[in-house]
Structure formats: C-alpha cells, structure tokens
Write a protein that holds these residues in place. Structure first.
Motif, PDB file in Angstrom:
ATOM      1  N   VAL A 111     -11.746  -5.245  -2.215  1.00  0.00           N
ATOM      2  CA  VAL A 111     -10.450  -5.764  -2.649  1.00  0.00           C
ATOM      3  C   VAL A 111      -9.384  -4.921  -1.971  1.00  0.00           C
ATOM      4  CG1 VAL A 111      -8.871  -6.158  -4.570  1.00  0.00           C
ATOM      5  CG2 VAL A 111     -11.321  -6.491  -4.906  1.00  0.00           C
ATOM      6  N   ASN A 112      -8.438  -5.559  -1.321  1.00  0.00           N
ATOM      7  CA  ASN A 112      -7.329  -4.849  -0.682  1.00  0.00           C
ATOM      8  C   ASN A 112      -6.051  -5.027  -1.496  1.00  0.00           C
ATOM      9  OD1 ASN A 112      -8.750  -3.919   1.588  1.00  0.00           O
ATOM     10  ND2 ASN A 112      -8.472  -5.848   2.654  1.00  0.00           N
ATOM     11  N   LEU A 113      -5.433  -3.891  -1.831  1.00  0.00           N
ATOM     12  CA  LEU A 113      -4.156  -3.913  -2.544  1.00  0.00           C
ATOM     13  C   LEU A 113      -3.303  -2.740  -2.063  1.00  0.00           C
ATOM     14  CD1 LEU A 113      -5.326  -4.690  -6.194  1.00  0.00           C
ATOM     15  CD2 LEU A 113      -3.737  -6.087  -4.869  1.00  0.00           C
ATOM     16  N   PRO A 114      -1.986  -2.896  -2.024  1.00  0.00           N
ATOM     17  CA  PRO A 114      -1.120  -1.770  -1.671  1.00  0.00           C
ATOM     18  C   PRO A 114      -1.252  -0.645  -2.692  1.00  0.00           C
ATOM     19  CG  PRO A 114       0.093  -3.853  -1.616  1.00  0.00           C
ATOM     20  CD  PRO A 114      -1.223  -4.140  -2.276  1.00  0.00           C
ATOM     21  N   LEU A 115      -0.909   0.564  -2.257  1.00  0.00           N
ATOM     22  CA  LEU A 115      -0.946   1.712  -3.160  1.00  0.00           C
ATOM     23  C   LEU A 115       0.265   1.719  -4.085  1.00  0.00           C
ATOM     24  CD1 LEU A 115      -2.030   4.570  -0.720  1.00  0.00           C
ATOM     25  CD2 LEU A 115      -3.454   2.889  -1.905  1.00  0.00           C
ATOM     26  N   GLY A 116       0.174   2.499  -5.161  1.00  0.00           N
ATOM     27  CA  GLY A 116       1.341   2.752  -5.997  1.00  0.00           C
ATOM     28  C   GLY A 116       1.431   1.980  -7.287  1.00  0.00           C
TER      29      GLY A 116
END
Length: 273
Positions: free
Chosen positions: A92-97
């Motif tokens: 799963v790819n998601l932006p950090l933060g």
C-alpha cells in the motif's frame, strides 16, 4: 583473421550475457529465499494457534501441505499470466505524515489495487463455502501471504521510491536498499532458520497477544506505516548502516513476525469457524 575476431567478440558477448543472466538468477533466488523465510516464520507461528475447525478446513484445501509451505506462493505466481494483476496486491502506498484517523480515511478511499483491498477480498472469498474449492484455495494462499506483507513495514510506505527500493544503503560491507533491509537483511543478520525463529518468537505475553489478535487490519497497516516513516528519516539514501542499527531494530522485526503469526491464526480461525 577477421572471422576469428568476430568469433571472439561473439564469444565475449555470449559470456557477458550468461554472466548477467546468472547474476540475475542468483539475485532473484536470494530475494525469494530470505523473503520466504520471514513469511514461513509467520505461518509457522500461526499454525500453533489454529483452532481444530480451521486446521481441518485448511487440510481439506491444502492436502499434505501446510500454510508455511505456501506462504510465499503469492510471490512465486505474480508474474504468471493468470496472476499478472496481483503485483499491486503486495503493498500500500501512502504519503507520510498522517495520524491514524486520516491514514484510515485515505486507506479506505484508495481505488487502485493494493494489499488492504486484496486481503479483505480474499478473506471474504475464503470464508464463503459456496465458492469453488480452487478459488478458496487461492484465497487461502493469498491471505497467508498478505498478512505477512502487511506486517513488513516497507510494504506500507511511499510510492515515489518504490517502498524504499530506490533508497540505496550499505550494510555489512555490501550494497542493499531500505526495502530489502526490512524484507530480508535484518532477518538474515540473525543467522536463524525459520523454524528456529518461530520456536523462539512464539512466546508473547498472553494479554498482549489477545490485543494483537483482536486489532483490525487497518491498525496492522498503520503500525507498519509508523515504522517505515521512521526509517525514511533514519536511513536516507547513501547511509551506511552498522551493528547499532541491527541492535536497534531487530526487536521490531521480531515483534512484527510475532504479530503476523498471531493475527494470521486469528483471521483464519474466524474465517473457517
């Protein structure tokens, strides 16, 4: 003379091609072997916590094989024509933060194929006894593997560096990358077999194990996301990792393998009750 020169050049090109092919094969085998070790460890732990009903149904589906025997099947078939669409199921790819609330929201809003979606779909298929046996068999093998992938931190990380694959590192005098460090490098550095890891790790605190077992899959993914977020800050491109890095993080690897095993048993027991 010109003919001899052409023959020598052709021989050199052939040798170079064979060498490259051999290196590629060895690299692939090495990645598969260590990746397989982590997946087998999770499955071996899970086997010890299966209910009688789940174990009986798994035997009906797998025959003489165990869930540990098929733990890496999903990696082995991902390039076969009939499974070519499953490559994106492993991460799963998601932006950090994100905090958990926003992470959960963004995770559930994703429309492209990913590990979260694939896990839920295959678990539902496995539990549906009206489905053909072959479909449920594939679903079982995907569930076993995907629980492992979800617990590997770099499988829940950024798209722009391919889950840490583009972040080049040095460890024990050899080149590696951030993804491979968590897939296999830290496990390899222990020098333990999958059977030994499963035997050593399968002693979590009972109350803690009960909490792990009942936590939702979204929590599993968020746990990996938090670890991968720390690694991006701690091991940027070009970093040389030392023994202190291993000592600092090997316990995290052990916990992720423990959690994966306990949780895999729980979802199989629930789906096959």
């Amino acid at each position: 003379m010109r003919s001899l020169s052409r023959l020598l050049r052709r021989a050199a090109r052939t040798a170079a091609s064979l060498t490259a092919a051999a290196l590629l094969l060895l690299s692939s085998l090495d990645a598969a072997a260590w990746g397989r070790e982590g997946h087998r460890t999770i499955a071996l732990i899970a086997q010890k916590h299966l209910s009688n009903k789940a174990a009986a149904q798994i035997k009906e589906l797998l025959g003489d094989k165990s869930i540990a025997d098929v733990a890496s099947w999903a990696d082995e078939v991902r390039n076969q024509p009939e499974y070519k669409g499953t490559g994106a199921w492993h991460f799963v790819n998601l932006p950090l933060g994100y905090g958990f609330g926003e992470f959960n929201q963004q995770l559930k809003a994703k429309t492209e194929a990913n590990a979260y979606q694939a896990f839920n779909d295959n678990l539902k298929l496995l539990a549906d006894k009206t489905q053909p046996r072959e479909k449920r068999l594939d679903a079982l093998k995907f569930v076993v593997h995907l629980v492992g992938d979800i617990h590997e931190p770099m499988h829940v990380s950024r798209a722009e560096d391919k889950g840490g694959n583009d972040i080049q590192l040095q460890f024990q005098g050899e080149g590696t990358n951030l993804h491979r460090m968590w897939d296999s490098g830290l496990i390899h550095a222990q020098g333990l077999s999958d059977d030994k890891m499963a035997a050593d790790y399968d002693h979590p605190d009972k109350q803690l194990a009960a909490i792990w077992a009942k936590s939702p899959v979204e929590q599993w993914l968020f746990e990996s996301y938090l670890v991968s977020t720390k690694q991006y800050a701690e091991a940027p491109n070009g970093t040389t990792l030392d023994a202190e890095y291993y000592k600092k993080h090997i316990d995290e690897v052990r916990v992720r393998l423990q959690q994966g095993g306990i949780r895999l048993a729980e979802v199989l027991n629930e789906a096959l009750k």
